[in-house]
Design a protein around this motif. Structure first.
Motif, PDB file in Angstrom:
ATOM      1  N   ARG A  53       1.080  -1.404   0.082  1.00  0.00           N
ATOM      2  CA  ARG A  53      -0.157  -0.453   0.049  1.00  0.00           C
ATOM      3  C   ARG A  53       1.403   0.969  -0.357  1.00  0.00           C
ATOM      4  NH1 ARG A  53      -5.454  -0.627   2.785  1.00  0.00           N
ATOM      5  NH2 ARG A  53      -4.627   1.988   3.218  1.00  0.00           N
ATOM      6  N   PHE A  54       1.964   0.823   0.307  1.00  0.00           N
ATOM      7  CA  PHE A  54       3.573   2.108   0.571  1.00  0.00           C
ATOM      8  C   PHE A  54       3.828   2.647  -0.758  1.00  0.00           C
ATOM      9  CE2 PHE A  54       4.761   1.135   4.966  1.00  0.00           C
ATOM     10  CZ  PHE A  54       3.603   0.443   5.758  1.00  0.00           C
ATOM     11  N   ASP A  55       4.436   4.252  -1.347  1.00  0.00           N
ATOM     12  CA  ASP A  55       4.697   4.290  -2.161  1.00  0.00           C
ATOM     13  C   ASP A  55       5.652   5.170  -2.080  1.00  0.00           C
ATOM     14  OD1 ASP A  55       2.635   4.859  -4.369  1.00  0.00           O
ATOM     15  OD2 ASP A  55       1.732   6.388  -2.069  1.00  0.00           O
ATOM     16  N   VAL A  56       6.189   4.772  -0.530  1.00  0.00           N
ATOM     17  CA  VAL A  56       8.082   5.734   0.530  1.00  0.00           C
ATOM     18  C   VAL A  56       7.712   5.288   1.172  1.00  0.00           C
ATOM     19  CG1 VAL A  56       8.965   7.587   0.872  1.00  0.00           C
ATOM     20  CG2 VAL A  56       8.260   7.053  -1.349  1.00  0.00           C
ATOM     21  N   GLY A  57       8.821   4.356   1.504  1.00  0.00           N
ATOM     22  CA  GLY A  57       8.970   3.447   3.346  1.00  0.00           C
ATOM     23  C   GLY A  57       9.942   4.392   3.719  1.00  0.00           C
ATOM     24  N   ALA A  58       9.915   4.822   5.349  1.00  0.00           N
ATOM     25  CA  ALA A  58      10.652   6.302   6.012  1.00  0.00           C
ATOM     26  C   ALA A  58      10.903   5.152   7.208  1.00  0.00           C
ATOM     27  CB  ALA A  58       9.490   7.170   6.834  1.00  0.00           C
ATOM     28  N   ALA A  59      12.335   5.721   7.372  1.00  0.00           N
ATOM     29  CA  ALA A  59      13.097   5.229   8.631  1.00  0.00           C
ATOM     30  C   ALA A  59      14.141   6.573   9.079  1.00  0.00           C
ATOM     31  CB  ALA A  59      13.911   4.441   7.871  1.00  0.00           C
ATOM     32  N   PRO A  60      13.424   7.159   9.535  1.00  0.00           N
ATOM     33  CA  PRO A  60      13.490   8.522  10.112  1.00  0.00           C
ATOM     34  C   PRO A  60      14.263   8.521  11.311  1.00  0.00           C
ATOM     35  CG  PRO A  60      11.308   8.785  10.757  1.00  0.00           C
ATOM     36  CD  PRO A  60      11.935   7.152   9.741  1.00  0.00           C
ATOM     37  N   TYR A  61      15.247   8.056  11.368  1.00  0.00           N
ATOM     38  CA  TYR A  61      16.347   7.727  12.950  1.00  0.00           C
ATOM     39  C   TYR A  61      17.174   8.974  13.065  1.00  0.00           C
ATOM     40  CZ  TYR A  61      16.172   2.367  11.726  1.00  0.00           C
ATOM     41  OH  TYR A  61      15.572   1.566  12.132  1.00  0.00           O
ATOM     42  N   PRO A  62      16.577   9.760  14.913  1.00  0.00           N
ATOM     43  CA  PRO A  62      17.129  11.096  14.819  1.00  0.00           C
ATOM     44  C   PRO A  62      18.842  10.714  15.139  1.00  0.00           C
ATOM     45  CG  PRO A  62      16.380   9.714  17.035  1.00  0.00           C
ATOM     46  CD  PRO A  62      15.601   8.665  15.676  1.00  0.00           C
ATOM     47  N   GLN A  63      19.445  11.542  15.402  1.00  0.00           N
ATOM     48  CA  GLN A  63      20.890  10.864  15.907  1.00  0.00           C
ATOM     49  C   GLN A  63      20.900  11.019  16.782  1.00  0.00           C
ATOM     50  OE1 GLN A  63      23.406  12.364  13.221  1.00  0.00           O
ATOM     51  NE2 GLN A  63      24.566  11.739  15.358  1.00  0.00           N
ATOM     52  N   VAL A  64      21.677   9.828  17.028  1.00  0.00           N
ATOM     53  CA  VAL A  64      22.439   9.605  18.578  1.00  0.00           C
ATOM     54  C   VAL A  64      23.890   9.183  18.432  1.00  0.00           C
ATOM     55  CG1 VAL A  64      19.828   8.412  18.658  1.00  0.00           C
ATOM     56  CG2 VAL A  64      21.804   7.185  17.405  1.00  0.00           C
ATOM     57  N   GLN A  65      24.365   9.201  19.589  1.00  0.00           N
ATOM     58  CA  GLN A  65      26.163   9.710  19.472  1.00  0.00           C
ATOM     59  C   GLN A  65      25.893   7.590  19.310  1.00  0.00           C
ATOM     60  OE1 GLN A  65      28.151   9.393  23.051  1.00  0.00           O
ATOM     61  NE2 GLN A  65      29.999   9.532  23.150  1.00  0.00           N
ATOM     62  N   ASP A  66      25.931   6.674  19.203  1.00  0.00           N
ATOM     63  CA  ASP A  66      26.280   5.398  18.905  1.00  0.00           C
ATOM     64  C   ASP A  66      24.903   4.878  18.552  1.00  0.00           C
ATOM     65  OD1 ASP A  66      28.465   5.270  19.730  1.00  0.00           O
ATOM     66  OD2 ASP A  66      28.456   5.435  21.760  1.00  0.00           O
ATOM     67  N   HIS A  67      24.891   4.995  16.756  1.00  0.00           N
ATOM     68  CA  HIS A  67      24.046   4.165  16.253  1.00  0.00           C
ATOM     69  C   HIS A  67      24.294   3.311  15.699  1.00  0.00           C
ATOM     70  CE1 HIS A  67      20.368   3.603  13.570  1.00  0.00           C
ATOM     71  NE2 HIS A  67      20.873   3.203  12.900  1.00  0.00           N
ATOM     72  N   TYR A  68      23.342   1.594  17.032  1.00  0.00           N
ATOM     73  CA  TYR A  68      23.611   0.522  16.319  1.00  0.00           C
ATOM     74  C   TYR A  68      22.769  -0.623  15.724  1.00  0.00           C
ATOM     75  CZ  TYR A  68      21.045  -0.341  20.804  1.00  0.00           C
ATOM     76  OH  TYR A  68      20.589  -0.217  21.459  1.00  0.00           O
ATOM     77  N   PHE A  69      22.065  -0.315  15.218  1.00  0.00           N
ATOM     78  CA  PHE A  69      20.778  -1.313  14.546  1.00  0.00           C
ATOM     79  C   PHE A  69      20.981  -1.014  13.420  1.00  0.00           C
ATOM     80  CE2 PHE A  69      18.444   2.712  17.208  1.00  0.00           C
ATOM     81  CZ  PHE A  69      18.203   2.116  18.148  1.00  0.00           C
ATOM     82  N   SER A  70      20.652  -2.274  12.999  1.00  0.00           N
ATOM     83  CA  SER A  70      20.419  -2.883  11.255  1.00  0.00           C
ATOM     84  C   SER A  70      19.408  -2.751  11.456  1.00  0.00           C
ATOM     85  CB  SER A  70      21.423  -4.393  11.417  1.00  0.00           C
ATOM     86  OG  SER A  70      21.038  -4.971  10.072  1.00  0.00           O
ATOM     87  N   PRO A  71      18.787  -2.031  10.468  1.00  0.00           N
ATOM     88  CA  PRO A  71      17.159  -1.839  10.854  1.00  0.00           C
ATOM     89  C   PRO A  71      16.722  -2.521   9.120  1.00  0.00           C
ATOM     90  CG  PRO A  71      18.173  -0.401   8.946  1.00  0.00           C
ATOM     91  CD  PRO A  71      19.339  -0.913  10.051  1.00  0.00           C
ATOM     92  N   LEU A  72      15.760  -3.548  10.106  1.00  0.00           N
ATOM     93  CA  LEU A  72      14.563  -4.576   9.188  1.00  0.00           C
ATOM     94  C   LEU A  72      14.135  -3.997   8.559  1.00  0.00           C
ATOM     95  CD1 LEU A  72      14.243  -7.350   9.531  1.00  0.00           C
ATOM     96  CD2 LEU A  72      12.783  -7.571  10.972  1.00  0.00           C
TER      97      LEU A  72
END
Length: 436
Positions: free
Chosen positions: A318-337
């Motif tokens: 249903r989407f046209d665009v997916g969003a992953a708007p992570y904020p600024q953090v010191q240690d971004h360790y995610f692997s964004p599923l």
């Protein structure tokens, strides 16, 4: 090969709706697809222990052998920590009656069940069974910062000894690998004499099951009551096409959903039929619903709440665009599923230029943003500009979505992740190995 999969995190149900549940199921699927026999030992099957109504069991995993050990005897969070420790030990004992060729444990606080199981198997059979510890987050730090940790020293000791005695630490990102190396190095079990070797560390990012996702659009239902969650596969009406921004994830501060709402409100023109669909639940939901209303976009935003993993593919269509708007953090360790799933669904992604995301969207050379658009973390105006650019250019969206899908299929399948991991276990070599 027979694999014991150990999941001793009381917050993760094997058949729950969290991203962690998806991760567990997909690794199990990948092992099975490669011809291995997997048995699961966990603390709960669904979102709520002992409640079958909270289980979302995929048809292909319906006959998966799953054994549970309940967390009992806990009246408060302090006692719960010890109850988890006891339950993890029971998981090891449950598994020790069977013979396994590999023990695979997802790291959780107060558990060294994988190492215990290996010790019990060796005592019974004389065989050394390798232990892989999958590490998805610096849980000690997370628990202290965002929750509560009453027995911090005990949690540290168990973590360090489990890391030191495992044969391979499989970390979801480079920052997590660095954290794991620091914890491992503090263990009393590490011997640095001649002939001694510390457990190896490899990076195994998240992946995606590309077979579950297709790029054919699902019709939208734009006439549901304002703000109400709508049936994901509802019929559409003969109207001008809208532009839908989608977000999938837990509603917590470190996902940046509030910045996404602000950017959406800034970018959407009054005469344009923009919509946003948010799949996920969490402590920020009420706050985000209020923010959407305050921004004047409440009737354009749908909060679906928690969505079962089996329904995510149809929702993404249903989407046209997916969003992953992570904020600024010191240690971004995610692997964004979520980004891997957007890519597999053939969606362009608008995401913060943080962590591993630039490599996913721009490719290994970083020469171009050919699978999505990158914006500075926390920059609402840049996020709004990127959304507007994709809303106005269907051809660009289509080209980016096709490249995203191609890259997901060629580089980021769960089977590829599992194959790389098993190669590291059996040969001592991995495509992404980390020096100590």
């Amino acid at each position: 090969m027979k694999i014991a999969y150990v999941l001793a995190d009381p917050g993760i149900g094997l058949f729950g709706v969290k991203g962690a549940s998806v991760h567990a199921q997909e690794m199990i699927r990948a092992f099975a697809a490669m011809g291995h026999e997997v048995t699961v030992y966990c603390l709960k099957r669904g979102t709520k222990a002992g409640d079958a109504s909270t289980e979302t069991v995929p048809e292909d995993l319906r006959h998966l052998p799953v054994f549970t050990a309940a967390v009992t005897g806990a009246k408060d969070t302090a006692e719960r920590e010890l109850a988890v420790l006891r339950a993890a030990s029971r998981l090891a004992t449950l598994a020790a009656d069977e013979d396994y060729d590999l023990i695979y444990e997802r790291y959780s606080l107060f558990s060294d069940a994988g190492v215990q199981l290996a010790q019990q198997l060796r005592a019974r059979t004389g065989r050394k069974v390798p232990v892989v510890m999958e590490i998805n987050a610096p849980l000690l730090d997370e628990q202290r910062q965002h929750r509560s940790l009453h027995r911090g020293q005990l949690a540290e000791e168990i973590t360090r000894e489990a890391f030191a005695q495992a044969d391979l630490l499989s970390c979801v990102s480079e920052p997590v690998a660095a954290w794991a190396a620091r914890q491992r190095g503090k263990s009393s079990a590490i011997q640095h004499g001649p002939g001694q070797r510390s457990p190896r560390i490899v990076v195994t990012p998240n992946g995606v099951n590309t077979d579950r996702f297709s790029t054919a659009p699902t019709p939208r239902h734009d006439d549901a009551p304002a703000g109400a969650a709508k049936a994901i596969a509802a019929p559409s009406f003969n109207r001008a096409p809208s532009f839908t921004v989608g977000f999938v994830g837990t509603l917590k501060p470190w996902h940046g959903t509030e910045q996404l709402l602000e950017a959406f409100a800034s970018a959407a023109e009054p005469d344009q039929r923009w919509r946003m669909e948010i799949a996920g639940d969490g402590p920020q939901r009420a706050q985000l619903e209020s923010l959407a209303a305050d921004l004047g976009i409440g009737d354009q935003v749908t909060f679906h709440g928690a969505v079962a993993p089996s329904r995510i593919p149809s929702l993404l269509r249903r989407f046209d665009v997916g969003a992953a708007p992570y904020p600024q953090v010191q240690d971004h360790y995610f692997s964004p599923l979520k980004v891997y799933e957007y890519m597999a669904a053939g969606l362009p992604t608008v995401a913060s230029a943080i962590g591993e995301i630039p490599a996913l969207l721009a490719g290994p050379t970083g020469a171009g943003q050919d699978a999505g658009l990158l914006v500075p973390a926390g920059d609402v105006q840049a996020l709004a500009t990127a959304l507007s650019a994709l809303a106005q250019d269907v051809e660009l969206r289509t080209a980016m979505g096709a490249q995203a899908r191609r890259r997901a299929v060629e580089q980021h399948s769960w089977i590829r992740r599992a194959a790389d991991l098993l190669q590291a276990v059996h040969t001592g070599h991995s495509p992404v190995e980390v020096s100590a």
